[in-house]
Design an enzyme around this catalytic site. Structure first.
Site, PDB file in Angstrom:
ATOM      1  N   ASP A   1       9.274  -0.798  -3.548  1.00  0.00           N
ATOM      2  CA  ASP A   1       9.260  -1.033  -4.881  1.00  0.00           C
ATOM      3  C   ASP A   1      10.164  -2.074  -5.522  1.00  0.00           C
ATOM      4  O   ASP A   1      11.132  -2.173  -5.027  1.00  0.00           O
ATOM      5  CB  ASP A   1       9.214   0.099  -5.812  1.00  0.00           C
ATOM      6  CG  ASP A   1       8.313   0.065  -7.075  1.00  0.00           C
ATOM      7  OD1 ASP A   1       7.123   0.542  -7.106  1.00  0.00           O
ATOM      8  OD2 ASP A   1       8.711  -0.869  -8.080  1.00  0.00           O
TER       9      ASP A   1
ATOM     10  N   ASP B   1      11.178  -7.272  -3.614  1.00  0.00           N
ATOM     11  CA  ASP B   1      10.030  -7.718  -4.417  1.00  0.00           C
ATOM     12  C   ASP B   1       9.205  -8.571  -3.400  1.00  0.00           C
ATOM     13  O   ASP B   1       9.354  -9.133  -2.608  1.00  0.00           O
ATOM     14  CB  ASP B   1      10.690  -9.100  -5.077  1.00  0.00           C
ATOM     15  CG  ASP B   1       9.798  -9.790  -5.825  1.00  0.00           C
ATOM     16  OD1 ASP B   1       8.502  -9.761  -5.608  1.00  0.00           O
ATOM     17  OD2 ASP B   1      10.162 -10.782  -6.400  1.00  0.00           O
TER      18      ASP B   1
ATOM     19  N   TYR C   1      -6.135 -10.782 -13.472  1.00  0.00           N
ATOM     20  CA  TYR C   1      -6.246  -9.573 -12.884  1.00  0.00           C
ATOM     21  C   TYR C   1      -7.673  -9.305 -12.284  1.00  0.00           C
ATOM     22  O   TYR C   1      -7.409  -8.812 -10.963  1.00  0.00           O
ATOM     23  CB  TYR C   1      -5.898  -8.512 -14.164  1.00  0.00           C
ATOM     24  CG  TYR C   1      -5.838  -7.208 -13.456  1.00  0.00           C
ATOM     25  CD1 TYR C   1      -4.672  -6.762 -12.622  1.00  0.00           C
ATOM     26  CD2 TYR C   1      -6.956  -6.217 -13.670  1.00  0.00           C
ATOM     27  CE1 TYR C   1      -4.453  -5.412 -12.421  1.00  0.00           C
ATOM     28  CE2 TYR C   1      -6.636  -4.721 -13.148  1.00  0.00           C
ATOM     29  CZ  TYR C   1      -5.600  -4.454 -12.594  1.00  0.00           C
ATOM     30  OH  TYR C   1      -5.503  -3.197 -12.276  1.00  0.00           O
TER      31      TYR C   1
ATOM     32  N   LYS D   1      -8.225  -8.854  -8.001  1.00  0.00           N
ATOM     33  CA  LYS D   1      -8.741  -7.462  -7.329  1.00  0.00           C
ATOM     34  C   LYS D   1      -9.921  -7.987  -6.917  1.00  0.00           C
ATOM     35  O   LYS D   1     -10.305  -7.180  -5.795  1.00  0.00           O
ATOM     36  CB  LYS D   1      -9.015  -6.597  -8.595  1.00  0.00           C
ATOM     37  CG  LYS D   1      -7.438  -6.058  -9.111  1.00  0.00           C
ATOM     38  CD  LYS D   1      -6.646  -5.553  -8.282  1.00  0.00           C
ATOM     39  CE  LYS D   1      -5.351  -4.689  -8.787  1.00  0.00           C
ATOM     40  NZ  LYS D   1      -4.444  -4.032  -7.975  1.00  0.00           N
TER      41      LYS D   1
ATOM     42  N   THR E   1      -1.204   6.033 -16.086  1.00  0.00           N
ATOM     43  CA  THR E   1      -0.198   5.654 -15.387  1.00  0.00           C
ATOM     44  C   THR E   1       0.640   4.803 -16.410  1.00  0.00           C
ATOM     45  O   THR E   1      -0.239   4.060 -17.381  1.00  0.00           O
ATOM     46  CB  THR E   1      -0.223   4.749 -14.051  1.00  0.00           C
ATOM     47  OG1 THR E   1      -0.855   3.445 -14.470  1.00  0.00           O
ATOM     48  CG2 THR E   1      -1.164   5.492 -13.051  1.00  0.00           C
TER      49      THR E   1
END
Ligand SMILES: NC(=O)c1ccc[n+]([C@@H]2O[C@H](COP(=O)([O-])OP(=O)(O)OC[C@H]3O[C@@H](n4cnc5c(N)ncnc54)[C@H](O)[C@@H]3O)[C@@H](O)[C@H]2O)c1
Length: 249
Positions: free
Chosen positions: A38, A64, A155, A159, A190
């Protein structure tokens, strides 16, 4: 399932976040060693520590994944800490809530870099390991937004590209035991989801609730297992049935 996973090693990106941590835990419970990756090193370490206390071999990598040398240096570091990699699980992702007028090119590129380019480069770097594994797995985290349009175009497009990349990459592993699949979650509880959206989506979901990360991690665990070998190039929508009835308006 644990005995079928043998001495497998999984690399999980985004392991400090909601779905990444849940995925790292379930894969650890199934007997895999887990590399927790992460950009948030503290969060990655927290997940790795939890896994270790549960008896899983694990190590944290503060990386990263968009940096030029990330994939190759991560490969080397994971080899040193845990060994050759059998499972690559690309969970890390970012959502910028911007529309056509307020998405500048830097923001567009950043979303593409994290959500599509990094999974591509990581798969490229880990491909030899995956081919040599008893059964290799690439599992990508797309989104319901990638299966149709969405109000945040960078986004959604990233995806959608990841879903296509998932099907396309299986050609590179033709004739091997490596499968490449994706999950496409709907609204999931989340840090990425805003509270208003959570309320709205709960009301629109036939199961009456948005997803917990564990709901998605359970499907990832199936895709990670040897017994999923007949499933390849697919994207599984996990959304409590919301998309069957879905309308943005
Ligand atoms: N939460 C939802 O409703 C939802 C719905 C559909 C799909 N998803 C997808 O699920 C995946 C996991 O997201 P989440 O909901 O757990 O959100 P999250 O924000 O909790 O987790 C994302 C993680 O990715 C990490 N990350 C971001 N950029 C990175 C980089 N450059 N390098 C390394 N790590 C980086 C973050 O630090 C974070 O820990 C994402 O791919 C997201 O797009 C989420």
């Amino acid at each position: 399932m644990s005995s079928t996973l043998g001495s497998a090693v999984a690399v999980v990106t985004g392991a400090g976040g909601g779905l990444g941590a849940a995925t790292a835990k379930i894969l650890g419970d199934l007997g895999l060693a887990v590399a927790c990756v992460d950009i948030d090193e503290v969060a990655a370490q927290r997940t790795a520590d939890e896994l270790k206390s549960a008896g899983t071999e694990s190590a944290a990598f503060g990386v990263d994944i968009t940096s030029e040398s990330a994939a190759t240096s991560l490969l080397k570091a994971v080899h040193v800490e845990l060994g050759a990699v059998s499972h690559l699980v690309n969970i890390a992702g970012i959502l910028r809530r911007t529309h056509l007028a307020d998405t500048d090119v830097a923001s567009w590129r950043q979303v593409m870099d994290v959500n599509v380019t990094a999974p591509f480069l990581l798969t490229q770097a880990f491909a030899d390991d995956l081919r040599r594994a008893e059964f290799g797995r690439v599992i990508n985290c797309a989104s319901f937004a990638g299966t149709r349009g969405y109000e945040y175009p960078a986004y959604a497009a990233s995806k959608a590209a990841l879903i296509n990349l998932t099907s396309s990459l299986m050609f590179d592993f033709w004739g091997t035991s490596v499968t490449v699949n994706a999950v496409a979650p709907g609204a999931m509880d989340t840090p990425m989801l805003d509270r208003a959206a959570a309320e709205r989506m709960s009301a629109k979901t036939p199961t009456g609730r948005i997803l917990d990360p564990e709901d998605v991690a359970a499907v990832i665990a199936f895709l990670a297992a040897r017994s999923s070998r007949g499933v390849n190039g697919t994207t599984t929508v996990i959304d409590g049935g919301a998309s069957l009835l879905f309308s943005y308006k």
